[in-house]
Design a protein around this motif. Structure first.
Motif, PDB file in Angstrom:
ATOM      1  N   GLU A 133       0.651  -1.323   0.124  1.00 36.32           N
ATOM      2  CA  GLU A 133      -0.164   0.062   0.055  1.00 36.32           C
ATOM      3  C   GLU A 133       0.845   1.285  -0.048  1.00 36.32           C
ATOM      4  OE1 GLU A 133      -3.187   0.935  -0.095  1.00 36.32           O
ATOM      5  OE2 GLU A 133      -4.106  -1.125  -0.355  1.00 36.32           O
ATOM      6  N   THR A 134       1.603   1.560  -1.045  1.00 39.10           N
ATOM      7  CA  THR A 134       2.634   2.756  -1.152  1.00 39.10           C
ATOM      8  C   THR A 134       1.930   3.627  -2.085  1.00 39.10           C
ATOM      9  OG1 THR A 134       4.033   1.406  -2.452  1.00 39.10           O
ATOM     10  CG2 THR A 134       4.671   1.889   0.116  1.00 39.10           C
ATOM     11  N   TRP A 135       1.393   4.498  -2.141  1.00 35.26           N
ATOM     12  CA  TRP A 135       0.724   5.412  -2.801  1.00 35.26           C
ATOM     13  C   TRP A 135       1.632   6.779  -2.737  1.00 35.26           C
ATOM     14  CZ3 TRP A 135      -2.468   2.916  -5.668  1.00 35.26           C
ATOM     15  CH2 TRP A 135      -3.266   1.936  -5.244  1.00 35.26           C
ATOM     16  N   ASP A 136       1.832   7.311  -4.316  1.00 34.94           N
ATOM     17  CA  ASP A 136       2.601   8.360  -4.455  1.00 34.94           C
ATOM     18  C   ASP A 136       1.619   9.772  -4.170  1.00 34.94           C
ATOM     19  OD1 ASP A 136       4.772   6.934  -5.292  1.00 34.94           O
ATOM     20  OD2 ASP A 136       4.243   7.072  -7.342  1.00 34.94           O
ATOM     21  N   LEU A 137       0.546   9.484  -4.271  1.00 34.17           N
ATOM     22  CA  LEU A 137      -0.551  10.588  -4.175  1.00 34.17           C
ATOM     23  C   LEU A 137      -1.650   9.990  -3.812  1.00 34.17           C
ATOM     24  CD1 LEU A 137      -1.437  13.350  -5.307  1.00 34.17           C
ATOM     25  CD2 LEU A 137      -2.328  12.123  -7.555  1.00 34.17           C
ATOM     26  N   GLU A 138      -2.174  10.782  -2.615  1.00 40.34           N
ATOM     27  CA  GLU A 138      -3.457  10.615  -2.272  1.00 40.34           C
ATOM     28  C   GLU A 138      -4.161  11.809  -2.019  1.00 40.34           C
ATOM     29  OE1 GLU A 138      -3.767   8.129   1.484  1.00 40.34           O
ATOM     30  OE2 GLU A 138      -1.966   7.399   0.907  1.00 40.34           O
ATOM     31  N   ILE A 139      -5.470  11.485  -2.632  1.00 39.43           N
ATOM     32  CA  ILE A 139      -6.510  12.696  -2.622  1.00 39.43           C
ATOM     33  C   ILE A 139      -7.574  12.557  -1.703  1.00 39.43           C
ATOM     34  CG2 ILE A 139      -7.968  14.446  -3.985  1.00 39.43           C
ATOM     35  CD1 ILE A 139      -6.429  13.108  -6.403  1.00 39.43           C
ATOM     36  N   SER A 140      -7.617  13.326  -0.706  1.00 40.54           N
ATOM     37  CA  SER A 140      -8.973  13.204   0.050  1.00 40.54           C
ATOM     38  C   SER A 140      -9.598  14.327   0.338  1.00 40.54           C
ATOM     39  CB  SER A 140      -8.477  12.452   1.360  1.00 40.54           C
ATOM     40  OG  SER A 140      -7.474  13.280   2.033  1.00 40.54           O
ATOM     41  N   PRO A 141     -10.746  14.387   1.197  1.00 44.50           N
ATOM     42  CA  PRO A 141     -11.520  15.773   1.197  1.00 44.50           C
ATOM     43  C   PRO A 141     -10.741  16.783   2.289  1.00 44.50           C
ATOM     44  CG  PRO A 141     -12.788  14.023   1.847  1.00 44.50           C
ATOM     45  CD  PRO A 141     -11.604  13.308   1.229  1.00 44.50           C
ATOM     46  N   VAL A 177      -5.195  22.636 -14.300  1.00 48.96           N
ATOM     47  CA  VAL A 177      -4.138  21.882 -14.041  1.00 48.96           C
ATOM     48  C   VAL A 177      -3.715  22.249 -12.658  1.00 48.96           C
ATOM     49  CG1 VAL A 177      -2.375  23.609 -14.982  1.00 48.96           C
ATOM     50  CG2 VAL A 177      -1.958  21.095 -14.979  1.00 48.96           C
ATOM     51  N   TYR A 178      -3.169  21.034 -11.959  1.00 52.48           N
ATOM     52  CA  TYR A 178      -2.584  21.022 -10.640  1.00 52.48           C
ATOM     53  C   TYR A 178      -1.018  21.402 -10.813  1.00 52.48           C
ATOM     54  CZ  TYR A 178      -0.928  20.153  -6.150  1.00 52.48           C
ATOM     55  OH  TYR A 178      -0.253  20.209  -4.724  1.00 52.48           O
ATOM     56  N   PHE A 179      -0.779  22.452  -9.859  1.00 46.93           N
ATOM     57  CA  PHE A 179       0.697  22.547  -9.324  1.00 46.93           C
ATOM     58  C   PHE A 179       0.515  23.350  -7.969  1.00 46.93           C
ATOM     59  CE2 PHE A 179      -0.519  26.106 -12.199  1.00 46.93           C
ATOM     60  CZ  PHE A 179      -0.379  27.377 -11.512  1.00 46.93           C
ATOM     61  N   LYS A 198      -7.677  23.952  -2.111  1.00 52.84           N
ATOM     62  CA  LYS A 198      -8.131  22.489  -2.727  1.00 52.84           C
ATOM     63  C   LYS A 198      -9.396  22.385  -3.299  1.00 52.84           C
ATOM     64  CE  LYS A 198      -6.904  19.111  -0.559  1.00 52.84           C
ATOM     65  NZ  LYS A 198      -7.037  17.622   0.078  1.00 52.84           N
ATOM     66  N   SER A 199     -10.546  23.475  -2.813  1.00 49.59           N
ATOM     67  CA  SER A 199     -11.581  23.349  -3.421  1.00 49.59           C
ATOM     68  C   SER A 199     -12.128  24.830  -3.981  1.00 49.59           C
ATOM     69  CB  SER A 199     -12.727  22.942  -2.444  1.00 49.59           C
ATOM     70  OG  SER A 199     -12.605  23.712  -1.621  1.00 49.59           O
ATOM     71  N   ASP A 211     -14.730  25.573  -6.667  1.00 49.65           N
ATOM     72  CA  ASP A 211     -16.198  25.450  -6.618  1.00 49.65           C
ATOM     73  C   ASP A 211     -16.833  26.940  -6.269  1.00 49.65           C
ATOM     74  OD1 ASP A 211     -15.073  22.741  -6.910  1.00 49.65           O
ATOM     75  OD2 ASP A 211     -15.319  22.169  -5.038  1.00 49.65           O
TER      76      ASP A 211
END
Lengths: 431, 288
Positions: B10-18, B122-124, B282-283, B286
């Protein structure tokens, strides 16, 4: 084995409708008050299913609801769905331009998103400067861009104008340059939204080819949203159908496309079948229609067809009183009301018919129609004697251009029909 | 398609959560995007004067004309003394530093709104844009500062004392304080304006009012005995402006305590600003 590179778990996204004003401020304060007391956000419990066609009662709407899926290494996932189904919202979350309301996404590797081409292009800067600018915004380092600079310029075909500010570019040149930069990104995961719908036919072909290289040749994972079924079919290995913010199908791409193109209750405008209950059947004393169906090549009712496959029109009717010399006339109109053609069964099938139920079929051959929407008008009559069924529109269907003229992308072709004709070239030998 | 068991890896480079930690700043990520930062700086600076004949010369014309105006209005008409400093030098100093503050502040305060079209696609790391604003304004500041130095040299030929001393080194920490305060305040406003535009309206005239509440066209020693002087002293920018004049000319009411007050203010605004920015980035798409 662990080749899952994207893991999406219970992603939901809630939006508030209407304008920002004092109402939003009071909601914000209420929400904040709930959070500092450690309670749940009170507005997360409400909210409606995302269906733009019906006016909702709630101010909150769920653009996405509980989306779960995994993407494997090297998979090219096509996300299909109608406008407003939540495709773009999902891509926005995956590309981190907005965050989900609930749920989480996990990914392995560098993610680059192409939600638009030419993001960050500054009109005052030259093509050269913008290549660096745009590349950096998309996540490339200066060195990477430098090493690919010549390739990018070459791919774009605007070498001559590379030191001119991009505001002087034609829109086509602008897009070519922008796509060229994007096409030379080398992330492990690429997210693409409808960007192929740019440029002229030649460039689209090039762009699509490049996309194919990226996904198949280089084994990269790609998420691709498009309304262009031909492109999706061509590029993707798997498909996911989204309907009103939820994922309704996920699986092999051809199955996904077929499912998506099948009629459903929500799509009344175009439909592949019409049936009348007794008493409402159109017609006169001699003939009454019972049902009309449009069938695809595997005899399934459909309302969308590839132009590369034939369409079967099936007319079911009852003859109430013996008639002879009658004919059914089919008129196909394009979306502008222009008659594409008219056809009749008079020659093949004009003899006497006694009472009973009949089914007449007509096959519209493949490689005849153009892309777009067509409407079916039918009338039944005995020429010069009597009209048995007045001409009227019964069904509409959509066609998706696929390979008529040899190209494998969504090319615009003029004409109400786009038949494939006999072409032949021979080389002349001169003395 | 979901059967594969990957619990072990379970190794992730990127995690997106609220939600993320309120103060989770990813400075490493900003470093990774340093090329973008440099390009933004270049773009901000170049794009401003493309298709102008005078180009960067405009950076000089503006303070010169403003100085003449100040000389007339505050020097000749209002007759406000300039702490024994040549009025021209006094005003150029005030304008140069105040300009830097306002360009940084206004530039960073519309980070989200001005860049919404890019941020939406785009994200940066979003913080790159305000940092680029601070840095590109520094170039502009440098040009104006050279004007100030030139003026000082010019007046030394006319009999004014030549002020150069080791005190000039003080300019660097003072400038960092000024930039930090502008950045902190700017990103606070930019975070708030994503949803409520009221702050933008406030900012447009608030900065003008703030200039009169800061010793830019007058010195603190001149108003020190007046009733409202405490208001000016409360302004955390006051010690900075006085500090600049102290470093340059050796004249200004500034103490270590006052500078500590300014430093404290900068740290708090920066901290609050970064926390807000972190939450909003992050948001904001919206609501913007």
């Amino acid at each position: 084995m662990s080749d899952i590179v994207i893991k999406v778990e219970n992603i939901s996204k809630q939006y508030r409708l209407g304008k920002v004003g004092t109402g939003t401020l009071s909601h914000d304060i209420n929400r904040w008050w709930h959070t500092i007391r450690g309670k749940e956000d009170p507005y997360l419990k409400i909210g409606e299913v995302n269906d733009r066609t019906t006016k909702g009662n709630s101010e909150y709407v769920w653009a996405l609801r509980d989306i779960n899926f995994n993407v494997r290494q090297g998979e090219v996932l096509g996300i299909i769905g109608k406008n407003g189904a939540g495709k773009s919202t999902l891509l926005k979350i995956l590309s981190r331009t907005t965050s989900p309301t609930t749920g989480s996404v996990k990914a392995r590797g560098r993610v680059a998103s192409l939600l638009e081409v030419g993001t960050g292009f500054h009109p005052e800067l030259t093509g050269r400067e913008n290549i660096f600018m745009n590349g950096a915004i998309l996540g490339m380092t200066r060195r990477e861009i430098k090493s690919k600079f010549d390739e990018i310029v070459d791919f774009s075909g605007v070498e001559k104008y590379i030191d001119t500010p991009v505001k002087r570019y034609s829109s086509g040149m602008y897009v070519r340059l922008a796509f060229a930069v994007a096409a030379h990104l080398e992330p492990e995961i690429l997210i693409v939204d409808e960007v192929l719908a740019v440029g002229d036919a030649e460039f689209q072909k090039k762009a699509l080819g490049k996309m194919k290289d990226v996904s198949q040749g280089q084994g990269r994972t790609v998420l691709f949203v498009s309304h262009n079924m031909a492109a999706i079919k061509n590029l993707c290995t798997n498909g996911m159908i989204m309907t009103n913010g939820t994922c309704t199908f996920s699986g092999e791409i051809n199955t996904a496309i077929d499912r998506y193109l099948k009629p459903n209750d929500e799509n009344r405008q175009v439909q592949g079948i019409i049936e009348w209950p007794k008493g409402e059947q159109p017609g006169g004393d001699e003939v009454k229609l019972t049902s009309i169906r449009l069938l695809n090549e595997v005899n399934e009712v459909a309302h969308s067809f590839y132009t590369s496959s034939s369409i079967t029109l099936e007319i079911n009717y009852e003859i109430l009183r013996e008639v002879s010399g009658s004919r059914i006339v089919l008129q196909l109109l394009d979306k502008n009301g222009v008659v594409a053609f008219a056809s009749t069964n008079h020659l093949s099938d004009g003899e006497r018919k006694d009472r009973g139920f009949y089914s007449t079929t007509c096959i519209i051959p493949e490689n005849l129609l153009n892309k777009g929407r067509y409407e079916i008008f039918l009338h039944i009559g005995i020429p010069g004697i009597k009209m048995l069924l007045k001409s009227q529109s019964f069904l509409s269907f959509d066609t998706i251009l696929m390979g008529n003229q040899g190209s494998n992308f969504d090319e615009n072709w003029t004409g109400v029909v786009a038949p494939r004709l006999q072409w032949k070239t021979i080389k002349m030998i001169r003395n | 398609m979901t059967e594969s068991k990957d619990i072990t890896t379970e190794t992730w480079d990127l995690e997106i959560s609220p939600k993320t930690g309120f103060l989770k700043f990813d400075f490493k990520e900003i470093w990774r995007y340093r090329d973008l930062l440099l390009l933004f700086i270049k773009r901000d600076f170049i794009a401003q004067y493309k298709q102008t004949v005078l180009g960067p010369l405009w950076h000089l014309i503006q303070p010169i004309l403003t100085t003449i105006m100040f000389l007339l209005v505050f020097g000749r008409i209002a007759k406000i003394p300039t702490d024994g400093i040549n009025p021209i030098l006094f005003y150029i100093t005030g304008i140069t530093f105040w300009n830097y503050f306002t360009t940084c502040f206004t530039g960073t305060s519309n980070t989200f709104i001005a860049n919404a079209s890019i941020f939406g696609k785009v994200y940066f790391p979003r913080l790159v844009t305000p940092l680029a604003t601070i840095a590109s304004s520094l170039i502009r500041f440098g040009i104006q500062f050279l004007l100030l130095v030139a003026a000082m040299v010019w007046f030394s030929f006319k009999g004014e004392p030549l002020y150069f001393s080791l005190n000039w080194l003080l300019l660097i920490p003072l400038l960092i304080l000024l930039a930090g305060t502008a950045l902190g305040m700017g990103i606070i406003v930019s975070s708030l304006t994503t949803k409520y535009r009221d702050f933008q309206v406030l900012l447009s005239f608030g900065l003008q009012l703030l200039m009169y509440g800061t010793p830019v066209v007058y010195s603190l020693s001149y108003i020190n005995t007046m009733k409202f002087a405490w208001l000016v002293k409360l302004n955390p920018l006051t010690p900075l402006m006085e500090g600049f004049r102290y470093a340059l000319f050796g004249k200004g009411m500034v103490t270590t305590e006052l500078l500590l007050y300014s430093t404290g203010f900068m740290l708090v605004t920066l901290f609050v600003g970064l926390a807000l920015f972190n939450k909003v980035e992050k948001s904001f798409m919206d609501t913007v």
